[in-house]
Design an enzyme around this catalytic site. Structure first.
Site, PDB file in Angstrom:
ATOM      1  N   HIS A 145     -26.511  38.430  41.062  1.00  6.04           N
ATOM      2  CA  HIS A 145     -25.251  38.270  41.811  1.00  6.04           C
ATOM      3  C   HIS A 145     -25.348  38.880  43.212  1.00  6.04           C
ATOM      4  O   HIS A 145     -24.333  39.173  43.831  1.00  6.04           O
ATOM      5  CB  HIS A 145     -24.097  38.934  41.051  1.00  6.04           C
ATOM      6  CG  HIS A 145     -23.997  38.516  39.630  1.00  6.04           C
ATOM      7  ND1 HIS A 145     -23.854  37.203  39.259  1.00  6.04           N
ATOM      8  CD2 HIS A 145     -24.052  39.231  38.477  1.00  6.04           C
ATOM      9  CE1 HIS A 145     -23.819  37.131  37.937  1.00  6.04           C
ATOM     10  NE2 HIS A 145     -23.943  38.352  37.446  1.00  6.04           N
TER      11      HIS A 145
ATOM     12  N   GLY B 152     -25.138  42.916  35.577  1.00  5.84           N
ATOM     13  CA  GLY B 152     -26.390  42.178  35.536  1.00  5.84           C
ATOM     14  C   GLY B 152     -26.850  41.814  36.931  1.00  5.84           C
ATOM     15  O   GLY B 152     -26.052  41.726  37.867  1.00  5.84           O
TER      16      GLY B 152
ATOM     17  N   ASP C 139     -20.863  44.713  29.841  1.00  3.57           N
ATOM     18  CA  ASP C 139     -20.589  45.719  30.878  1.00  3.57           C
ATOM     19  C   ASP C 139     -19.547  46.718  30.404  1.00  3.57           C
ATOM     20  O   ASP C 139     -19.704  47.926  30.571  1.00  3.57           O
ATOM     21  CB  ASP C 139     -20.077  45.033  32.158  1.00  3.57           C
ATOM     22  CG  ASP C 139     -21.188  44.297  32.904  1.00  3.57           C
ATOM     23  OD1 ASP C 139     -22.364  44.457  32.559  1.00  3.57           O
ATOM     24  OD2 ASP C 139     -20.856  43.541  33.838  1.00  3.57           O
TER      25      ASP C 139
ATOM     26  N   HIS D  83     -22.326  33.297  35.613  1.00  6.56           N
ATOM     27  CA  HIS D  83     -23.581  33.208  34.866  1.00  6.56           C
ATOM     28  C   HIS D  83     -23.814  31.772  34.417  1.00  6.56           C
ATOM     29  O   HIS D  83     -24.599  31.519  33.513  1.00  6.56           O
ATOM     30  CB  HIS D  83     -23.543  34.114  33.636  1.00  6.56           C
ATOM     31  CG  HIS D  83     -23.068  35.485  33.923  1.00  6.56           C
ATOM     32  ND1 HIS D  83     -21.739  35.854  33.827  1.00  6.56           N
ATOM     33  CD2 HIS D  83     -23.731  36.572  34.365  1.00  6.56           C
ATOM     34  CE1 HIS D  83     -21.626  37.126  34.172  1.00  6.56           C
ATOM     35  NE2 HIS D  83     -22.807  37.585  34.514  1.00  6.56           N
TER      36      HIS D  83
ATOM     37  N   LYS E 103     -16.820  44.934  36.034  1.00  2.38           N
ATOM     38  CA  LYS E 103     -16.407  43.538  35.866  1.00  2.38           C
ATOM     39  C   LYS E 103     -16.169  43.278  34.381  1.00  2.38           C
ATOM     40  O   LYS E 103     -16.936  43.724  33.527  1.00  2.38           O
ATOM     41  CB  LYS E 103     -17.494  42.586  36.385  1.00  2.38           C
ATOM     42  CG  LYS E 103     -17.765  42.741  37.878  1.00  2.38           C
ATOM     43  CD  LYS E 103     -18.511  41.559  38.503  1.00  2.38           C
ATOM     44  CE  LYS E 103     -19.846  41.222  37.899  1.00  2.38           C
ATOM     45  NZ  LYS E 103     -20.817  42.346  37.899  1.00  2.38           N
TER      46      LYS E 103
END
Lengths: 332, 332
Positions: free
Chosen positions: A56, A53, A109, A218, A104
């Site tokens: 980051h 995502g 993911d 997150h 990760k």
């Protein structure tokens, strides 16, 4: 809450355009949120790729370049890239020697990389995967079974990318990536919530004098919400958990990262670094190298994480190998 | 407002200790807040030094190292280093070829560098100075007569440091520093105030939907407080002022910096960078290189600045020369 954005729905697209505008050695794969090297995959070398995502930054597109990643896929903010995009990245990055995906450990993911790898495999690409789960704070969290993958992932990018640059085969590149994963641990703390572009407000409430230990990247819950601590107490708390988890003993050699969550000034990270170095000295642990800065962030969250990686001669050599990416440059 | 600090009065001391703990090639000059190269001054080369109040990290100690600064003095937060410390730095840095001081145009810095240079001169050191005044927003501000020195200073460090590394004499190093100063302009914006460690509260009030254009790096007033703008409008406003001031025309070549103020995530800086690159393309201005990141900050302020530097072959070569410092690494 005023931010430097235009349309929140264009956030990822515009950010990636800005990155490739600044770095002509990178380009976007047409019609995707994938960033790859403009000069194409390095002939005959294993391609190391990653993704996840957005929010980051500089992870992960900031690590695309010589000596690290061949490609990085960006999902929407805090959302996994789609399997289609991952498959397109893997196929595009393959230079005939196979592709290692560094993932990760988040359910989205892992699932999408699995599917993307399968799709690319059907196109004849030899694909391997390593899943990074370095966050020692919690087992099984909001978006994971098992531990979360956080800042230690960057060290895995570096080691695997450096090994690939030597011309090693996919098994060898995968082996060093797994070695890095086995030897790295991280724990973080939030002083404030992050604000997502779409929502424009803090994703969780944290009192003025509260911090959250073991926070995820997150904003997902950590292990403990507690009263404000000094920088030294924060450093001690995070470091103790990580050292204990890795079983690091006196005489061992490590690389450390004091990582900012995006909204914390560098000065504060250095204050934490001071204590991390002091404590490791007291414990008789030899710090081979120490990274301080924003490597794996959570939008504008204030806070930090502490990463420790046990290193041997092989990992030290890979970490010191030359690299040139937007977020990390290592000279010969 | 929770921060990663211990004792606010130890803020600078602990931050510098953290930096040198992470970078063994740097050390603190005993009894001072001066950071110098651990291997001592490069024999026979001009030493380029800088300094200023703390709170702007990585400026300036983050630029000490091969190919850039020989030393940097840190004052208290937003306060000039003392003349004594500056004199100690200049004397320590001198390798027999003289010392160039790069000074941001703030009254305290200019006065203390003048005195420090005079003191070092009495000890036989050949000292030159350049004053950087790149902030196009305001003439004569809260702490300056003339314009303020801000993020463009980093480009002056790079050019002067690279020239010194060639073995050029003090006049030559001073000439390229002045050339960089003459060709660089910057303007900034604040989305939030910064919070100083001592006070622990915002230094000024800015409404949720207000921004301040032309902000100084100490939170001193800018030119206009206005309603929230999109990232593109912010980029256009800052860039227009800088291009107009420098008189940059189609066909000219520039290096740009989109600089974060400390609390702004990299993703937002890239969104601004996207528009800066797009606009320069539309204007027919050739972008030789684009830097994006935190180079000259204001503690945890959210916001950014845009710097443009007109470059010729000489400045391009100096900017591309190898450097190795905590905040900037350039490969051969």
């Amino acid at each position: 809450m005023e931010k430097l954005i235009n349309d929140p729905t264009a956030y990822v697209d515009e950010m990636l355009d800005g990155m490739v505008a600044a770095r002509p050695e990178l380009r976007r794969l047409d019609g995707t949120e994938v960033v790859v090297r403009a000069d194409g995959p390095a002939d005959g070398q294993v391609a190391v790729v990653s993704g996840g995502g957005s929010g980051h930054e500089p992870s992960h597109a900031g690590y695309v370049g010589e000596g690290m990643l061949a490609g990085a896929a960006a999902g929407a903010v805090f959302t996994s890239p789609t399997a289609d995009q991952l498959a397109a990245m893997i196929e595009s990055a393959d230079a005939g020697a196979g592709v290692l995906c560094v993932v990760k450990n988040y359910e989205g993911d892992v699932m999408n990389f699995d599917t993307g790898a399968e799709m690319a495999g059907m196109e004849g690409v030899d694909v391997a995967q390593v899943v990074v789960d370095d966050d020692v704070a919690v087992e099984d969290s909001l978006y994971t079974s098992g531990r979360r993958g956080v800042c230690g992932t960057v060290l895995v990018h570096k080691c695997a990318g450096a090994k690939a640059a030597t011309g090693a085969d996919l098994d060898e590149v995968t082996r060093v990536a797994e070695k890095a994963v086995e030897n790295v641990g991280t724990m973080g703390v939030a002083l404030t919530s992050c604000v997502t572009p779409e929502k424009g407000e803090p994703t969780f409430e944290l009192g003025e004098d509260e911090i959250e230990l073991g926070i995820g990247i997150h904003g997902e819950p950590g292990v403990e919400r507690t009263d404000a601590m000094s920088a030294d107490e924060v450093a001690d708390t995070l470091l103790d958990e990580v050292l204990d988890d890795l079983g690091i003993e006196s005489g061992e050699e490590v690389v450390t990262i004091v990582n900012g969550m995006g909204g914390t000034p560098l000065s504060e990270l250095y204050i934490v670094q001071r204590r991390v170095a002091e404590r490791l000295g007291e414990e008789g642990v030899d710090v081979h190298d120490a990274w301080v800065g924003d490597y794996m962030t959570s939008l504008d969250m204030e806070g930090c994480s502490v990463t420790v990686c046990r290193v041997d001669d092989e990992l030290k050599e890979l970490l010191a190998a030359p690299a040139e990416t937007p977020a990390l440059t290592v000279r010969e």
